[in-house]
Every structure is written in C-alpha cells, then in structure tokens.
Design a protein around this motif. Structure first.
Motif, PDB file in Angstrom:
ATOM      1  N   ASN A   1      27.221-129.433   0.739  1.00  0.00           N
ATOM      2  CA  ASN A   1      27.062-128.658  -0.497  1.00  0.00           C
ATOM      3  C   ASN A   1      27.411-127.188  -0.283  1.00  0.00           C
ATOM      4  O   ASN A   1      27.894-126.523  -1.195  1.00  0.00           O
ATOM      5  N   GLY A   2      27.190-126.684   0.942  1.00  0.00           N
ATOM      6  CA  GLY A   2      27.584-125.312   1.226  1.00  0.00           C
ATOM      7  C   GLY A   2      29.093-125.134   1.211  1.00  0.00           C
ATOM      8  O   GLY A   2      29.617-124.147   0.678  1.00  0.00           O
ATOM      9  N   ILE A   3      29.814-126.106   1.788  1.00  0.00           N
ATOM     10  CA  ILE A   3      31.280-126.051   1.779  1.00  0.00           C
ATOM     11  C   ILE A   3      31.799-126.159   0.356  1.00  0.00           C
ATOM     12  O   ILE A   3      32.720-125.433  -0.048  1.00  0.00           O
ATOM     13  N   ALA A   4      31.211-127.073  -0.427  1.00  0.00           N
ATOM     14  CA  ALA A   4      31.615-127.210  -1.831  1.00  0.00           C
ATOM     15  C   ALA A   4      31.397-125.899  -2.579  1.00  0.00           C
ATOM     16  O   ALA A   4      32.255-125.467  -3.375  1.00  0.00           O
ATOM     17  N   GLN A   5      30.270-125.246  -2.333  1.00  0.00           N
ATOM     18  CA  GLN A   5      29.966-123.997  -3.031  1.00  0.00           C
ATOM     19  C   GLN A   5      30.976-122.896  -2.721  1.00  0.00           C
ATOM     20  O   GLN A   5      31.485-122.234  -3.627  1.00  0.00           O
ATOM     21  N   VAL A   6      31.274-122.693  -1.428  1.00  0.00           N
ATOM     22  CA  VAL A   6      32.171-121.583  -1.092  1.00  0.00           C
ATOM     23  C   VAL A   6      33.593-121.863  -1.559  1.00  0.00           C
ATOM     24  O   VAL A   6      34.320-120.936  -1.952  1.00  0.00           O
TER      25      VAL A   6
ATOM     26  N   VAL B   1      23.828-136.736  -4.242  1.00  0.00           N
ATOM     27  CA  VAL B   1      24.703-135.832  -5.001  1.00  0.00           C
ATOM     28  C   VAL B   1      23.862-134.856  -5.814  1.00  0.00           C
ATOM     29  O   VAL B   1      24.116-133.649  -5.824  1.00  0.00           O
ATOM     30  N   SER B   2      22.834-135.369  -6.485  1.00  0.00           N
ATOM     31  CA  SER B   2      21.963-134.519  -7.298  1.00  0.00           C
ATOM     32  C   SER B   2      21.246-133.481  -6.442  1.00  0.00           C
ATOM     33  O   SER B   2      21.127-132.307  -6.831  1.00  0.00           O
TER      34      SER B   2
ATOM     35  N   ALA C   1      20.700-127.775  -4.472  1.00  0.00           N
ATOM     36  CA  ALA C   1      20.830-126.765  -3.417  1.00  0.00           C
ATOM     37  C   ALA C   1      21.866-125.708  -3.798  1.00  0.00           C
ATOM     38  O   ALA C   1      21.673-124.509  -3.560  1.00  0.00           O
ATOM     39  N   ILE C   2      22.972-126.149  -4.387  1.00  0.00           N
ATOM     40  CA  ILE C   2      24.002-125.202  -4.824  1.00  0.00           C
ATOM     41  C   ILE C   2      23.448-124.265  -5.894  1.00  0.00           C
ATOM     42  O   ILE C   2      23.674-123.046  -5.853  1.00  0.00           O
TER      43      ILE C   2
ATOM     44  N   THR D   1      42.823-128.922  -5.436  1.00  0.00           N
ATOM     45  CA  THR D   1      41.554-129.642  -5.421  1.00  0.00           C
ATOM     46  C   THR D   1      41.122-129.899  -3.995  1.00  0.00           C
ATOM     47  O   THR D   1      41.908-130.374  -3.166  1.00  0.00           O
ATOM     48  N   VAL D   2      39.865-129.596  -3.705  1.00  0.00           N
ATOM     49  CA  VAL D   2      39.270-129.818  -2.388  1.00  0.00           C
ATOM     50  C   VAL D   2      38.228-130.919  -2.507  1.00  0.00           C
ATOM     51  O   VAL D   2      37.359-130.863  -3.396  1.00  0.00           O
ATOM     52  N   GLY D   3      38.306-131.916  -1.654  1.00  0.00           N
ATOM     53  CA  GLY D   3      37.279-132.940  -1.594  1.00  0.00           C
ATOM     54  C   GLY D   3      36.279-132.615  -0.501  1.00  0.00           C
ATOM     55  O   GLY D   3      36.651-132.067   0.538  1.00  0.00           O
ATOM     56  N   VAL D   4      35.029-132.920  -0.753  1.00  0.00           N
ATOM     57  CA  VAL D   4      33.986-132.761   0.263  1.00  0.00           C
ATOM     58  C   VAL D   4      33.234-134.088   0.350  1.00  0.00           C
ATOM     59  O   VAL D   4      32.724-134.580  -0.663  1.00  0.00           O
ATOM     60  N   VAL D   5      33.171-134.664   1.535  1.00  0.00           N
ATOM     61  CA  VAL D   5      32.456-135.919   1.732  1.00  0.00           C
ATOM     62  C   VAL D   5      31.123-135.594   2.397  1.00  0.00           C
ATOM     63  O   VAL D   5      31.075-135.137   3.535  1.00  0.00           O
ATOM     64  N   GLY D   6      30.039-135.832   1.669  1.00  0.00           N
ATOM     65  CA  GLY D   6      28.706-135.468   2.126  1.00  0.00           C
ATOM     66  C   GLY D   6      28.177-134.316   1.293  1.00  0.00           C
ATOM     67  O   GLY D   6      28.814-133.253   1.232  1.00  0.00           O
ATOM     68  N   ALA D   7      27.040-134.518   0.631  1.00  0.00           N
ATOM     69  CA  ALA D   7      26.464-133.482  -0.225  1.00  0.00           C
ATOM     70  C   ALA D   7      25.222-132.865   0.389  1.00  0.00           C
ATOM     71  O   ALA D   7      24.446-132.202  -0.299  1.00  0.00           O
ATOM     72  N   GLY D   8      25.026-133.060   1.693  1.00  0.00           N
ATOM     73  CA  GLY D   8      23.877-132.487   2.384  1.00  0.00           C
ATOM     74  C   GLY D   8      24.049-131.006   2.627  1.00  0.00           C
ATOM     75  O   GLY D   8      24.890-130.343   1.998  1.00  0.00           O
ATOM     76  N   THR D   9      23.279-130.486   3.567  1.00  0.00           N
ATOM     77  CA  THR D   9      23.240-129.039   3.805  1.00  0.00           C
ATOM     78  C   THR D   9      24.617-128.439   4.018  1.00  0.00           C
ATOM     79  O   THR D   9      24.975-127.420   3.412  1.00  0.00           O
ATOM     80  N   MET D  10      25.420-129.055   4.882  1.00  0.00           N
ATOM     81  CA  MET D  10      26.741-128.516   5.164  1.00  0.00           C
ATOM     82  C   MET D  10      27.709-128.807   4.028  1.00  0.00           C
ATOM     83  O   MET D  10      28.477-127.939   3.606  1.00  0.00           O
TER      84      MET D  10
END
Length: 286
Positions: A19-24, A42-43, A48-49, A8-17
């Motif tokens: 959400n991109g990190i979460a996607q990849v 978050v929405s 964006a994703i 499991t990977v956590g990502v703090v921040g759902a902005g441009t960077m």
C-alpha cells in the motif's frame, strides 16, 4: 520500455509495503492497480493509505486536493487479470521464495510481453525469482524501505539476466516517485539487510545478555552513531517476524555470523511482533 511509457503501475500485495508503494506511485501521478488475494486485505490497504495521506495533509506536505487526486488514482482488486495492462508491476507479497515464484509465474502469463516485473524482496535472489518467467531480462529488484511514503531510499538490484534497460527504468521510476537509489548485485541481503540484520541481532543479544537496558541500548546507538532509531526500536517498527525471516535467509546463505538472536525468535514465537501487534521490545497503542 522508457519511463515515459509507464502509465499504469500494478502492485501485488496490499500490505504495509504494497500500500505504501501504491500510495507514492499514485501521488506521483501514476494510475495504480493494487491487488491482493482477498477483499479484506485490499480494504485494509486502502485504510492504511487514507491514514497516511491524512497525516501528510495535516503536516502540510500535501494539500487535501492532492491527497484526493492520489487516492482517486488507485484501483483495488482481487483479480490478477486486472494487471494485464500495467506497464510496470511491483510485487510486495510475503518474503517467501515459493510464494514469490508463484506470483511471478502468474504475472508472466497475465501481463503483456513488454511489461517490466519488479520485486520488493529485501533478501531473496532476483535471479531465482525471475527464473520462472520468460522475461528474466525484464525482472528487477526494487527494494523500497519501510515506511515507503517516508523513507527516501530504494535499492535497485540486478539479477543475472536483468538488462541495462530494465535497470535504468527501475532507477528512473524510483526517482519519479520521489526516491533516491543505489545499485546492488544479486547477493543475499543486498546492501541494506546484509549490514542491518546483524546490527539488529547484536542489539537484541546485548539486551538479552544484560549489557544494558533496552532504552539505553537504543539511546546509546542513536547518540553514538547518529542513526534515528536504535536496533530494538527499529526492529519493532520493521516487524520482528520480518527481521527473523530476513535473518534466517541470510543465516542459511551466509553462515553462522547471521544466526538470529534467541530472544528475537522467542518474541516472534510469543506473537509479539512489534508495533503492528502492539508489543515487541516496547509496547505501543493500537
């Protein structure tokens, strides 16, 4: 911790960077928990994703089934406690040392002792960010490039106390999500922004001083140096506020050769931040 230990990977921040990190990460098969401070952020990150995955499907870089599986691996939350079981957490909040230290202090209290904490900072000290934790050996810089799903590079930055094991894990994770890496020491701007910010600022000055029109400056640099974007277009895509913040950090740390261009500051003051606001040096449809 080894790469195979990360589930499991956590990502703090759902902005441009973020959400991109979460996607990849999700596309590479990891379960992802993406956290921001308010549900609206978050929405917006999920929107964006969805748009990004749809583009990849249209370009036939992903099948619809692969895109659906990636989207299904991402959980959104506003509760930092939901990151407690993450094996690796990547912070991608605003480029402000106080904010980042606050996040890392909270993550240190929330996550298990073996969890590796990474920051996506583009200019700020990894050592200073890590200093608020009890695990500075397990803090590393993972500077993804924007837009994350498209750009192939990740800068791996070593803080004063970052262990070799953590560095190796950072490199391996970046490569597992489809990126290539290079190493940098914990000095202001690292490799990319140390060189990129003065290049952009000099392009802005050249335009402001009337050396050439903005399109000719960008055309000259793309044709003359084989880069995909000239400095003004690239600044618009990065965000003029982001460029200004990075330039001001470098100016403070390294002196007058990094002083932000006047026109850059004026654009930001006017609220013309580039592509994300519909206007910067150029105009964009929103």
């Amino acid at each position: 911790m080894q790469l195979e230990d990360i589930g499991t990977v956590g990502v703090v921040g759902a902005g441009t960077m973020g959400n991109g990190i979460a996607q990849v990460a999700a596309t590479a098969g990891y379960d992802v928990v993406m956290r921001d401070v308010e549900q609206q952020f978050v929405s917006a990150g999920f929107d964006a994703i969805d748009r990004s995955l749809d583009r990849l499907v249209r370009k036939e870089e992903l099948t619809q089934a692969e895109a659906d599986r990636a989207r299904g691996r991402i959980e959104g939350t506003t509760d930092l406690a939901d990151l407690r079981d993450a094996h690796l957490v990547v912070e991608a909040v605003t480029e402000d040392m106080g904010v980042k230290q606050s996040v890392f202090g909270d993550l240190d209290d929330t996550c298990g002792p073996e969890t590796v904490l990474a920051t996506n900072t583009s200019t700020l000290s990894i050592t200073t960010i890590a200093s608020v934790t009890d695990r500075p050996d397990r803090v590393v810089g993972l500077h993804f490039m924007n837009p994350v799903p498209v750009m192939k590079g990740v800068e791996v930055v070593e803080g004063e106390k970052t262990s070799e094991e953590t560095l190796a894990l950072g490199r391996a994770f970046a490569q597992a999500v489809g990126k290539e890496t290079w190493d940098a020491d914990d000095k202001p701007g690292f490799v990319v922004n140390r060189i990129l910010m003065p290049w952009i600022n000099e392009g802005v000055r050249a335009y402001d001083e009337g050396i050439a029109g903005k399109a000719d400056i960008d055309r000259g640099m793309t044709l003359g140096t084989n880069v995909p974007m000239g400095p003004l277009e690239l600044a618009d895509h990065i965000g003029l506020d982001v460029v200004l913040d990075a330039s001001e950090t470098l100016h403070e740390e390294l002196g007058d050769r990094y002083q932000p261009a006047y026109l850059l500051k004026r654009k930001v003051a006017a609220g013309d931040l580039g592509k994300k606001t519909g206007a910067g040096f150029y105009e964009y449809e929103r």
